[in-house]
Design a protein around this motif. Structure first.
Motif, mmCIF file in Angstrom:
data_model
loop_
_atom_site.group_PDB
_atom_site.id
_atom_site.type_symbol
_atom_site.label_atom_id
_atom_site.label_comp_id
_atom_site.label_asym_id
_atom_site.label_seq_id
_atom_site.Cartn_x
_atom_site.Cartn_y
_atom_site.Cartn_z
ATOM 1 N N VAL A 286 -44.672 6.006 -13.253
ATOM 2 C CA VAL A 286 -43.215 5.836 -13.372
ATOM 3 C C VAL A 286 -42.430 6.999 -12.770
ATOM 4 O O VAL A 286 -41.204 7.000 -12.826
ATOM 5 N N LEU A 287 -43.134 7.941 -12.180
ATOM 6 C CA LEU A 287 -42.442 9.056 -11.528
ATOM 7 C C LEU A 287 -41.410 8.562 -10.508
ATOM 8 O O LEU A 287 -40.298 9.106 -10.451
ATOM 9 N N PRO A 288 -41.710 7.519 -9.716
ATOM 10 C CA PRO A 288 -40.691 7.037 -8.773
ATOM 11 C C PRO A 288 -39.407 6.561 -9.444
ATOM 12 O O PRO A 288 -38.318 6.733 -8.895
ATOM 13 N N VAL A 289 -39.516 5.957 -10.632
ATOM 14 C CA VAL A 289 -38.321 5.471 -11.332
ATOM 15 C C VAL A 289 -37.473 6.654 -11.793
ATOM 16 O O VAL A 289 -36.245 6.652 -11.633
ATOM 17 N N ARG A 290 -38.111 7.651 -12.339
ATOM 18 C CA ARG A 290 -37.350 8.837 -12.771
ATOM 19 C C ARG A 290 -36.764 9.565 -11.561
ATOM 20 O O ARG A 290 -35.652 10.113 -11.638
ATOM 21 N N THR A 291 -37.490 9.550 -10.455
ATOM 22 C CA THR A 291 -36.957 10.141 -9.231
ATOM 23 C C THR A 291 -35.710 9.386 -8.787
ATOM 24 O O THR A 291 -34.706 9.994 -8.387
ATOM 25 N N MET A 292 -35.754 8.052 -8.851
ATOM 26 C CA MET A 292 -34.579 7.247 -8.498
ATOM 27 C C MET A 292 -33.394 7.605 -9.384
ATOM 28 O O MET A 292 -32.263 7.700 -8.907
ATOM 29 N N LYS A 293 -33.650 7.776 -10.665
ATOM 30 C CA LYS A 293 -32.573 8.148 -11.590
ATOM 31 C C LYS A 293 -31.897 9.434 -11.132
ATOM 32 O O LYS A 293 -30.659 9.523 -11.093
ATOM 33 N N GLU B 234 -39.716 19.276 -11.954
ATOM 34 C CA GLU B 234 -40.559 18.833 -10.838
ATOM 35 C C GLU B 234 -40.020 17.549 -10.210
ATOM 36 O O GLU B 234 -40.011 17.398 -8.981
ATOM 37 N N ILE B 235 -39.562 16.633 -11.058
ATOM 38 C CA ILE B 235 -38.998 15.384 -10.537
ATOM 39 C C ILE B 235 -37.679 15.659 -9.820
ATOM 40 O O ILE B 235 -37.383 15.032 -8.795
ATOM 41 N N ALA C 5 -36.736 14.562 -6.014
ATOM 42 C CA ALA C 5 -35.495 13.848 -5.676
ATOM 43 C C ALA C 5 -34.695 14.623 -4.623
ATOM 44 O O ALA C 5 -34.194 14.040 -3.650
ATOM 45 N N ASP C 6 -34.590 15.937 -4.804
ATOM 46 C CA ASP C 6 -33.842 16.771 -3.844
ATOM 47 C C ASP C 6 -34.521 16.754 -2.475
ATOM 48 O O ASP C 6 -33.846 16.705 -1.437
ATOM 49 N N HIS C 7 -35.850 16.791 -2.470
ATOM 50 C CA HIS C 7 -36.614 16.760 -1.221
ATOM 51 C C HIS C 7 -36.340 15.466 -0.460
ATOM 52 O O HIS C 7 -36.124 15.494 0.766
ATOM 53 N N ILE C 8 -36.327 14.335 -1.174
ATOM 54 C CA ILE C 8 -36.096 13.039 -0.541
ATOM 55 C C ILE C 8 -34.668 12.954 -0.002
ATOM 56 O O ILE C 8 -34.439 12.552 1.143
ATOM 57 N N LEU C 9 -33.690 13.324 -0.833
ATOM 58 C CA LEU C 9 -32.284 13.220 -0.421
ATOM 59 C C LEU C 9 -31.960 14.115 0.768
ATOM 60 O O LEU C 9 -31.065 13.800 1.563
ATOM 61 N N ILE D 233 -44.180 12.662 0.770
ATOM 62 C CA ILE D 233 -43.355 13.210 -0.311
ATOM 63 C C ILE D 233 -44.260 14.003 -1.252
ATOM 64 O O ILE D 233 -45.109 13.414 -1.940
ATOM 65 N N PRO D 234 -44.137 15.320 -1.308
ATOM 66 C CA PRO D 234 -44.994 16.132 -2.177
ATOM 67 C C PRO D 234 -44.881 15.693 -3.641
ATOM 68 O O PRO D 234 -43.783 15.556 -4.174
ATOM 69 N N GLY D 235 -46.033 15.427 -4.264
ATOM 70 C CA GLY D 235 -46.052 15.066 -5.677
ATOM 71 C C GLY D 235 -45.825 13.602 -5.967
ATOM 72 O O GLY D 235 -45.867 13.182 -7.134
ATOM 73 N N PHE D 236 -45.574 12.781 -4.934
ATOM 74 C CA PHE D 236 -45.274 11.358 -5.125
ATOM 75 C C PHE D 236 -46.581 10.563 -5.120
ATOM 76 O O PHE D 236 -47.445 10.782 -4.269
ATOM 77 N N PRO D 237 -46.761 9.619 -6.061
ATOM 78 C CA PRO D 237 -47.991 8.827 -6.078
ATOM 79 C C PRO D 237 -48.057 7.854 -4.902
ATOM 80 O O PRO D 237 -47.038 7.316 -4.472
#
Length: 290
Positions: A106-113, A18-19, A23-27, A62-66
């Motif tokens: 912390v979902l944004p941090v894992r997304t950044m990773k 899901e993360i 990440a793919d959606h944002i990029l 962003i779907p699923g982003f807090p």
């Protein structure tokens, strides 16, 4: 369904797949491919003013982003270049006290990773425990004390992110700390830039007098309501971490004192000192080798 099963389901609610989709959606929406992530705390969002070639995505797109709900947290991802480095800034974060689970914060941090971030800068507004600190001072974080009861690593571990038992004795990168303190001295900021220990209480209330006295006895220099969950996950993901607090208020250490802490003071101090914070972080970014 038992409470235990319900808890485990909540912990597993944000999976690696899901993360990766987030990440793919944002990029897919931006040209920038950042290597450095910066999380801007209360009143520190103006760091985004220094970013060039901006690409902006509000969290609610962003779907699923807090989504941030706290004043002083704009709730936007800012992509672009800062001192010729490709960066993404989180203009505002989310907190457990807003009702989010530790794993969601912390979902944004894992997304950044998964977007390719190698180094994470975390900034926050904090109350000064150390009596030698003044409102408007900055503190480079060398260690932390987690008294929040919150740890986003609790639950089933996914080895694709990191190991089951990550060490935290060197959570804040020593080379980045030394570099920042050296820059502060060069810029004439040495009188109001310190190095110290940060603690986190879950909030949203400000701390009691007894809590502040306990923190002081434990060797804590500044306290807030964020940052530590993000650092835990960043280190779990093998990122280098640099942390800095802006001291936006002095905590109350005397019983029955008339003065109280308030969020308006936090935002006001962030506004006044933001230019110094921006200058220090920008110079630190300039000297990074990524």
């Amino acid at each position: 369904m038992s409470d235990d099963k319900h808890t485990v389901q909540n912990m597993e609610s944000v999976t690696f797949e899901e993360i990766q989709q987030i990440a793919d959606h944002i990029l897919a929406k931006v040209k920038c491919r950042p290597k450095l992530g910066i999380i801007c705390g209360s009143g520190l969002g103006k760091l985004a003013d220094m970013v060039e070639d901006k690409e902006v995505i509000p969290y609610n797109e962003i779907p699923g982003f807090p989504v941030s709900t706290v004043p002083g947290h704009a709730g936007k991802l800012i992509f672009g270049t800062l001192k010729d480095k490709s960066v993404v800034l989180m203009q505002g974060r989310v907190h457990c006290y807003e009702g989010y689970s530790p794993q969601k914060t912390v979902l944004p941090v894992r997304t950044m990773k998964l977007m390719g971030i190698k180094i994470l800068f975390v900034t926050n507004a904090a109350g000064g425990i150390n009596r030698n600190y003044s409102v408007g001072d900055m503190m480079v974080i060398k260690d932390h004390l987690n008294l929040s009861g919150v740890n986003p690593l609790v639950g089933v571990n996914d080895e694709r992110f990191g190991p089951r038992f990550p060490p935290m004795s060197r959570a804040y990168d020593s080379e980045l700390r030394k570099l920042a303190l050296g820059i502060a001295k060069e810029m004439g900021f040495a009188d109001f830039v310190h190095e110290g220990v940060y603690s986190m209480m879950i909030g949203p209330n400000f701390e009691t007098v007894t809590e502040c006295r306990l923190l002081s006895m434990a060797g804590v220099d500044a306290t807030g309501m964020s940052t530590i969950p993000e650092v835990l996950v960043a280190k779990h993901c093998d990122m280098k971490v640099f942390g800095m607090s802006l001291i936006t208020n002095k905590v109350i250490m005397e019983y029955d004192q008339e003065t109280t802490a308030n969020h308006e003071e936090v935002l006001e101090t962030g506004e006044k000192r933001s230019k110094y914070t921006q200058q220090l972080i920008a110079e630190l970014v300039k000297k990074l080798v990524i």
